[in-house]
Design a protein around this motif. Structure first.
Motif: not given
Length: 604
Positions: A124-143
């Protein structure tokens, strides 16, 4: 009512009735200028009737960002933040998402199946404060990524999630900003295989010509290669690392599924060539030598095992023809094979000769060759030297009989119950009074008539003092009851040339001894030499090996060179010496030995 895409109203009229009403996004802080899906609902509070619905759309405010019709990732809809859009199994897709107004979060879910792998990028545009993350089936944030680290969000390759089936969820949060973002999901398939050698065990130290064993275990560290056939080589290397020979080659089917799975563990046998030279060697295992499988790492397809020593068999037994462990010639330890051409395990009397009963004594010198509890009979009485063995001798150094005094193999001691100097077996008067003078038959001698005659004769011929009667020596002070020797006796005196019979007997004996010695000296060493040959011949069958013979010869050597009585043999003298050593008086030893060596003396 004017409702948003979630069905929640955000504008409604404040008055009811029959008058016209209006709902709008204009002026709404959340929806003014926002595109999207909206809903209108019309409700009747009282009665029935007809209404007219007029929808007007005004131009977009150029100063306000508007997503317009939602089409996240070109899927024709907004990606709801709660359940998200389901993308299916192992998807490969790329698209753009948009967030504006009330749309402040999007989510997507997908499944990576077994053996498969995936990679997800977010930008995304680096001026945007967007955040993205990925979880496994147990809800653990992997990255997770933000405007400082946009790019690769997640990958399973080369991680603990490689090839592992799982369901993942991507979540994008606007953090109050509006704008566009890009997501790319790539199915990378299965990871390449990586075959490796877990272990290789080379043969142990051995002699050439031996059958030896080696073993190994193979493992697939990564992707699937099930059912593929690979070629395996096992080579012998010398101490410089040069290949000496190929010990084994085979085809192996890879049966492991994925990720650190052992697929081949085996042991094989190999016969080392007889001519292999003495030295240090090692073995080298090589797998997939024909590159049947494309691997991520080929460097772990070769492993060199432990070092082992090979002794050339002919060199090993060069100085031990019969291969019994005893050298044919002395190598410095003093152990030389007495039977160099035939295998044997004896070590007591001779080295390396046949020993059937395994007691260490060779069959030749083992008087009990089939019994490991006995071997020698030192005193020659047929009872073995080992007291606790078969037919054990309780007096191993003195010949004896079964019921000997002291146990089996001990002699029966000479007995003289009345202590008169005559053995019981020769004593015709076994109950003689102690101290009495006896004859050769053990009977008491009557000295009364002899004493009287002597006294009377003295009275007649010697009249000096006491009426011419002198009883010198009659019933002497030693109580020996021997005839008296009267001083001055002429015609009736028991003397010859003034010498008593005792002295005369001693002189005669001395003359006999001198004659015997002279006769022996004149015969020279021939007789002694002949006697020695005779003795040696008698013991030749025992190979002069057992200890009893040596002890007997020592006793014979210590005995007088010539016996006074020529009928007494050297063996009898040795036997007498054994009895004397055991504590018996010399005269008893002679009498007892005579029973065995000169039995005619006791025959009447």
């Amino acid at each position: 009512y004017l409702r948003d895409d979630q069905g929640d109203w955000f504008d409604r009229p404040y008055l009811g009735g029959t008058i016209d009403e209006e709902v709008t996004t204009i002026g709404n802080p959340n929806f003014a200028g926002s595109g999207g899906i909206f809903y209108l609902s019309v409700e009747s509070f009282v009665g029935v009737g007809i209404y007219t619905l007029i929808i007007e759309t005004e131009g977009v405010d150029p100063n306000t960002f508007n997503c317009g019709q939602q089409n996240d990732l070109n899927l024709g809809q907004d990606a709801p933040s709660s359940s998200g859009i389901i993308l299916g199994n192992d998807p490969t897709l790329s698209g753009q998402g948009c967030m504006s107004g009330m749309d402040d979060a999007d989510s997507y879910s997908f499944t990576v199946t077994q053996y498969a792998n995936t990679e997800v990028t977010f930008n995304a545009d680096s001026n945007l404060a967007f955040v993205a993350w990925i979880e496994d089936s147990s809800g653990n944030v992997l990255s997770q990524v933000d405007n400082t680290s946009f790019g690769t969000l997640f990958t399973t390759m080369d991680t603990e999630n490689e090839g592992v089936q799982n369901t993942y969820k991507i979540i994008v949060n606007s953090n109050g900003d509006v704008g566009l973002y890009n997501i790319s999901i790539t199915d990378e398939g299965a990871a390449p295989a990586d075959l490796t050698i877990d272990s290789i065990i080379c043969p142990i130290n051995h002699t050439s010509g031996s059958e030896v064993q080696f073993s190994w275990q193979l493992t697939n560290l990564r992707g699937p290669a099930d059912g593929v056939s690979i070629t395996v080589h096992l080579d012998m290397l010398n101490e410089t690392g040069e290949e000496v020979m190929r010990m084994f080659t085979s085809s192996v089917i890879v049966s492991g599924q994925y990720n650190n799975t052992a697929f081949d563990a085996r042991s094989e046998f190999f016969n080392t060539p007889d001519e292999l030279t003495t030295g240090d060697y090692s073995c080298r295992l090589s797998i997939d030598v024909d590159d049947a499988i494309a691997e991520s790492n080929e460097s772990n397809n070769v492993m060199i095992g432990n070092t082992f020593y090979v002794q050339n068999e002919e060199e090993l037994w060069a100085n031990d023809v019969d291969r019994d462990g005893y050298n044919t010639t002395d190598t410095g330890d003093g152990l030389v094979d007495d039977c160099p051409t035939s295998y044997g395990e004896s070590f007591v009397d001779r080295y390396g000769c046949a020993d059937v009963d395994g007691d260490g004594v060779s069959n030749l010198n083992d008087l009990w060759p089939l019994d490991d509890s006995q071997a020698f009979d030192s005193d020659g009485d047929s009872y073995g030297d080992e007291t606790n063995g078969t037919d054990g001798d309780y007096c191993p150094e003195v010949a004896g009989v079964a019921n000997g005094d002291g146990g089996q193999g001990c002699p029966i001691l000479p007995k003289d119950a009345d202590l008169d100097g005559v053995l019981d077996q020769d004593d015709l008067c076994p109950n003689t009074i102690a101290g009495a003078t006896v004859d050769d038959d053990g009977c008491e001698i009557d000295n009364s008539s002899t004493n009287n005659t002597s006294n009377n004769t003295g009275n007649q011929t010697n009249n000096t003092g006491n009426n011419g009667t002198t009883n010198q020596g009659n019933n002497g002070s030693d109580g020996g009851n021997e005839p008296a020797n009267n001083d001055g006796e002429d015609g009736t005196s028991n003397t010859v040339l003034g010498l008593s019979p005792t002295i005369i007997g001693g002189l005669v004996g001395l003359v006999i001894i001198l004659l015997l010695i002279l006769g022996f000296a004149m015969r020279g060493g021939n007789k002694a030499e002949n006697n020695e040959e005779y003795v040696n011949s008698q013991f030749a069958t025992q190979d002069l090996a057992y200890a009893g013979y040596g002890q007997q010869q020592q006793v014979i050597a210590q005995a007088p060179a010539v016996a006074i009585d020529p009928t007494i043999t050297a063996e009898q003298l040795a036997y007498e010496q054994q009895l004397i050593t055991a504590g018996y008086p010399a005269e008893y030893a002679r009498q007892y030995a005579d029973q065995h060596f000169r039995p005619w003396l006791t025959q009447r």
